[in-house]
Scaffold this motif. Structure first.
Motif, short mmCIF file in Angstrom:
data_model
loop_
_atom_site.label_atom_id
_atom_site.label_comp_id
_atom_site.label_asym_id
_atom_site.label_seq_id
_atom_site.Cartn_x
_atom_site.Cartn_y
_atom_site.Cartn_z
N ALA A 180 -6.51 9.21 -13.60
CA ALA A 180 -5.48 10.04 -12.97
C ALA A 180 -5.44 9.84 -11.46
O ALA A 180 -4.37 9.82 -10.85
CB ALA A 180 -5.74 11.51 -13.31
N GLU A 181 -6.61 9.68 -10.84
CA GLU A 181 -6.65 9.53 -9.39
C GLU A 181 -6.00 8.22 -8.95
O GLU A 181 -5.27 8.19 -7.96
CB GLU A 181 -8.10 9.59 -8.91
CG GLU A 181 -8.25 9.64 -7.39
CD GLU A 181 -9.67 9.91 -6.94
OE1 GLU A 181 -10.10 9.32 -5.94
OE2 GLU A 181 -10.35 10.73 -7.60
N PHE A 182 -6.25 7.15 -9.69
CA PHE A 182 -5.61 5.88 -9.33
C PHE A 182 -4.11 5.96 -9.59
O PHE A 182 -3.31 5.47 -8.79
CB PHE A 182 -6.22 4.72 -10.11
CG PHE A 182 -5.68 3.38 -9.69
CD1 PHE A 182 -6.19 2.73 -8.58
CD2 PHE A 182 -4.65 2.77 -10.40
CE1 PHE A 182 -5.68 1.50 -8.18
CE2 PHE A 182 -4.14 1.55 -10.01
CZ PHE A 182 -4.66 0.91 -8.89
N ALA A 183 -3.72 6.58 -10.68
CA ALA A 183 -2.30 6.70 -10.99
C ALA A 183 -1.56 7.46 -9.90
O ALA A 183 -0.39 7.17 -9.60
CB ALA A 183 -2.11 7.38 -12.34
N ALA B 171 -8.20 6.35 7.59
CA ALA B 171 -8.80 7.67 7.39
C ALA B 171 -7.78 8.63 6.77
O ALA B 171 -6.57 8.41 6.87
CB ALA B 171 -9.30 8.23 8.72
N PRO B 172 -8.25 9.71 6.13
CA PRO B 172 -7.32 10.69 5.55
C PRO B 172 -6.36 11.29 6.57
O PRO B 172 -5.27 11.75 6.21
CB PRO B 172 -8.25 11.76 4.97
CG PRO B 172 -9.54 11.04 4.70
CD PRO B 172 -9.65 10.03 5.80
N THR B 173 -6.73 11.26 7.84
CA THR B 173 -5.87 11.81 8.90
C THR B 173 -4.70 10.91 9.24
O THR B 173 -3.79 11.33 9.96
CB THR B 173 -6.70 12.03 10.17
OG1 THR B 173 -7.24 10.76 10.59
CG2 THR B 173 -7.84 13.00 9.92
N GLU C 288 -4.34 8.05 -5.05
CA GLU C 288 -5.21 8.84 -4.19
C GLU C 288 -6.62 8.27 -4.10
O GLU C 288 -7.52 8.89 -3.53
CB GLU C 288 -5.29 10.28 -4.74
CG GLU C 288 -3.95 11.01 -4.71
CD GLU C 288 -4.01 12.37 -5.39
OE1 GLU C 288 -5.03 12.63 -6.07
OE2 GLU C 288 -3.05 13.14 -5.25
N ALA C 289 -6.85 7.08 -4.64
CA ALA C 289 -8.19 6.50 -4.64
C ALA C 289 -8.58 6.02 -3.25
O ALA C 289 -7.74 5.58 -2.46
CB ALA C 289 -8.26 5.34 -5.62
N ALA D 56 0.84 -1.19 0.00
CA ALA D 56 0.00 0.00 0.00
C ALA D 56 0.88 1.24 0.00
O ALA D 56 2.00 1.23 0.52
CB ALA D 56 -0.91 0.00 1.23
N VAL D 57 0.38 2.30 -0.61
CA VAL D 57 1.12 3.56 -0.62
C VAL D 57 0.81 4.30 0.68
O VAL D 57 -0.15 5.07 0.77
CB VAL D 57 0.75 4.41 -1.85
CG1 VAL D 57 1.55 5.71 -1.86
CG2 VAL D 57 1.02 3.62 -3.13
N VAL D 58 1.61 4.02 1.71
CA VAL D 58 1.48 4.66 3.02
C VAL D 58 2.87 5.00 3.53
O VAL D 58 3.88 4.46 3.05
CB VAL D 58 0.76 3.75 4.03
CG1 VAL D 58 -0.67 3.46 3.60
CG2 VAL D 58 1.52 2.44 4.23
N GLY D 59 2.91 5.89 4.49
CA GLY D 59 4.19 6.27 5.08
C GLY D 59 4.74 5.16 5.96
O GLY D 59 4.01 4.28 6.42
#
Length: 685
Positions: A424-427, A268-270, A430-431, A234-237
């Motif tokens: 674009a959003e999936f690329a 969540a976005p937070t 940010e989905a 997953a794209v996470v920090g």
């Protein structure tokens, strides 16, 4: 040691487990319903046992029948796959009580996680973050909320509710669906997080006390609360990733977990995340984890079941990026309802491997050419997985392979998947779970309307080439050539949307395309005139026109029964054409379409009564909500059709009076059967 393994499941997951068994030298046993007798997974097993019947309740959900099959074949272990009995603690206990090795977590752990409310309470004590949850709908004051089934997964029984007035019906509907899917209608309600991402962690435990996280997956692209695109990592920090892994391992240790499991979270976005559920089985999306870790998770399941320690004691490093899509039998023209039929061709270019960790493109499918897709089981046909060194490369490779694939005979969600991957959003990674709600444009077919005429022309030319190749006499003359140029060759097709397409063309003595055009009076345009002698019935507005608004110049380069090449304004375009009876499947550079060649002299058909509502697919009428003579308004629920584990509401198309209800509750219907007749207010007959 496991010597002979029975897989208590079907389709793609059975083939997946069998592949690892073959590599390890383990014999395999399949169980199958009557509908699956000729399925690929049955043919690939060393032994197969018939479970008489077709529905899951008659076959794959019958514990006693599966245990009897194990006894008759001498199996010493059982793998549950996923779905059906995979998370059934009673089944796990019955297998071990029969003296067989259970390839899965202990029945106690399954029972603890099987009831989602009990699981939440247990894991909250272990420090796993939770969402506010209610069991009494009357206590809910804040919306939106999500209604969920307590005993199940896969999106069954889930409903998003944004208004208090809709809560009672959502709860009732969720209970019905949960009862049908899991035999347990218990539901609960939790807070719904807007713009949340679905991120899950693959865990593994062994009998020596080790519980390890094998990485995480992002499964946010969902429709009807079912995942259709998954990726790893997953794209996470790094900090969020570490906390996710720690929470998942804590959940596994809280129940002394053994085997493969998945702990699912809502991110969540937070950056906060909350426990959703724990799946006590191998997940559908496990191939993306295999791709980036290089681990065969089914092999690990078998080793752990045999009492061996896990070969990894900590989260392994990942290599590259992997993305998976679920290809399903669904008809876009019917609102993506499940589709049925025969797969005349099922081909994906560039596949590097199947059913095992693979660098490149991996295809795990439950079907092959000639497979029949029926109404009794889930609509998923296959999973296509792309691995590449970077996420962007994986996205591009997967979208390209899907776009070039040939899926003939059964409608699929392929175009939707390609458009999601190319958005674009999936690329931008940010989905979230609301992606499809915000982007209705991804539901459009890949083939643009202005390119459809060329596909129809290619179909007509290929069909003519096939007939000419089979001709006993005058085979050297090009089809469509006439001494009198006023009469072109005319072919009519039914398009995928039900509209009629007319193709008119004429070839000269040399076989060159001398004329082609459309009749603007039909519901779909087939193309403009091109070349000398063009007819007057052209429709440039709906044609493949250039920037000046003029219709293109089209020349025929090659026409074979299976391939047509056209030169369009100096650019060659190749079309692959596959004919099966009157069905014609065209795959071109802009997308694919399916056509049905109409007879020149159609037979008379029975006229349906005005206001007839037809079954969009085979299934069973589970409930009838109205009575004959009842007045209804447009949009009122008339009856519910159940097929492929889903409920399909049949709504009144207009205000009127119910005139006929020919199918009672419980009745089976085929596609096109009349379900109800509603006389409109303007026609009160």
């Amino acid at each position: 040691m496991i010597n002979r393994l029975l897989v208590a499941n079907r389709g793609e997951i059975a083939r997946r487990v069998f592949a690892t068994c073959r590599a390890l030298g383990v014999e395999t046993v399949a169980v199958h319903s009557d509908a699956d007798a000729d399925a690929p997974f049955v043919a690939e097993a060393d032994h197969a046992v018939r479970l008489p019947g077709n529905t899951p309740a008659e076959t794959y959900l019958r514990i006693e029948k599966i245990l009897d099959a194990a006894r008759r074949t001498g199996a010493d272990a059982v793998h549950p796959g996923y779905g059906f009995l995979a998370e059934n603690a009673e089944f796990a206990a019955a297998v071990t009580d029969a003296g067989l090795t259970w390839v899965g977590p202990p029945a106690k752990a399954m029972a603890a996680m099987g009831d989602k409310m009990e699981a939440k309470a247990l894991l909250a004590e272990a420090g796993v973050p939770m969402l506010p949850t209610w069991t009494d709908p009357d206590q809910i004051t804040d919306f939106p909320v999500l209604v969920k089934a307590s005993a199940g997964g896969g999106g069954r029984g889930m409903r998003v509710v944004r208004d208090a007035a809709d809560l009672a019906e959502a709860v009732a509907s969720a209970r019905r669906e949960a009862t049908a899917a899991f035999g347990d209608g218990t539901v609960f309600v939790e807070r719904y997080v807007e713009r949340g991402r679905h991120v899950e962690v693959q865990i593994f435990g062994d009998t020596h006390g080790t519980v390890v996280a094998l990485g995480e997956r992002d499964c946010s692209i969902q429709r009807r609360h079912q995942k259709i695109v998954e990726e790893a990592p997953a794209v996470v920090g790094p900090r969020v990733r570490q906390r996710l892994h720690e929470a998942a391992v804590a959940a596994g240790r809280a129940v002394d977990y053994v085997g493969a499991g998945t702990v699912e979270f809502l991110l969540a976005p937070t950056g906060e995340f909350f426990f959703l559920e724990m799946n006590t089985r191998l997940q559908v999306e496990h191939p993306v984890t295999e791709a980036v870790t290089g681990l065969d998770l089914v092999r690990l399941q078998l080793l752990v079941a045999e009492g061996e320690p896990l070969p990894v004691a900590a989260t392994p490093p990942t290599d590259g990026h992997a993305i998976e899509v679920r290809l399903c039998a669904e008809d876009p023209a019917q609102g993506f309802r499940p589709a049925t039929g025969t797969l005349h061709r099922f081909a994906v270019p560039g596949v590097a491997g199947a059913f095992a960790p693979t660098k490149g493109l991996r295809l795990d499918s439950g079907v092959t050419d000639g497979s029949t897709v029926g109404v009794h089981y889930d609509s998923m046909l296959a999973k296509l997985v792309a691995w590449a060194p970077t996420r962007a490369e994986a996205v591009r490779a997967l979208a390209g392979a899907l776009a070039r694939a040939e899926f003939h005979g059964v409608a699929t969600n392929r175009d939707l998947l390609v458009r999601v991957l190319r958005s674009a959003e999936f690329a931008a990674a940010e989905a979230d779970t609301g992606f499809l709600d915000r982007h209705p444009e991804v539901f459009a077919p890949l083939l643009p309307a202005d390119r459809s005429p060329l596909a129809a022309l290619a179909a007509a030319l290929a069909s003519a080439a096939a007939r000419r190749a089979e001709a006993g006499v005058l085979a050297g003359l090009p089809s469509g050539w006439r001494n009198v140029p006023a009469f072109p060759q005319v072919t009519h097709y039914a398009g995928p949307d039900g509209g009629e397409i007319e193709v008119r063309y004429r070839l000269d003595r040399t076989g060159a395309l001398a004329q082609w055009h459309t009749d603007p009076g039909l519901t779909s345009a087939d193309g403009p005139s091109a070349g000398p002698g063009a007819g007057a019935g052209t429709d440039p507005a709906g044609a493949d026109a250039d920037r000046s608004g003029q219709p293109p110049t089209v020349a025929l380069v090659q026409a074979r029964p299976d391939r047509v090449v056209l030169d369009v304004d100096g650019v060659r375009r190749a079309f692959r054409v596959h004919r099966v009876g009157s069905a014609v499947f065209v795959d071109g550079p802009d997308g694919a379409t399916s056509l049905t060649e109409l007879p020149r002299f159609p037979l008379p058909t029975t006229e349906l009564a005005a206001g007839s509502l037809l079954a969009p697919l085979p299934g069973a009428v589970s409930r009838v909500h109205v009575a004959i003579g009842q007045r209804v308004a447009a949009g009122d629920l008339l009856l519910t059709l159940e097929a492929m584990k889903l409920e399909h509401p049949v709504l009144a198309p207009t205000d009127g009076v119910v005139a006929e209800l020919p199918v009672p509750a419980g009745g089976q219907v085929d596609t096109g059967a009349v379900l109800a007749v509603v006389n409109s207010e303007e026609d009160p007959r």
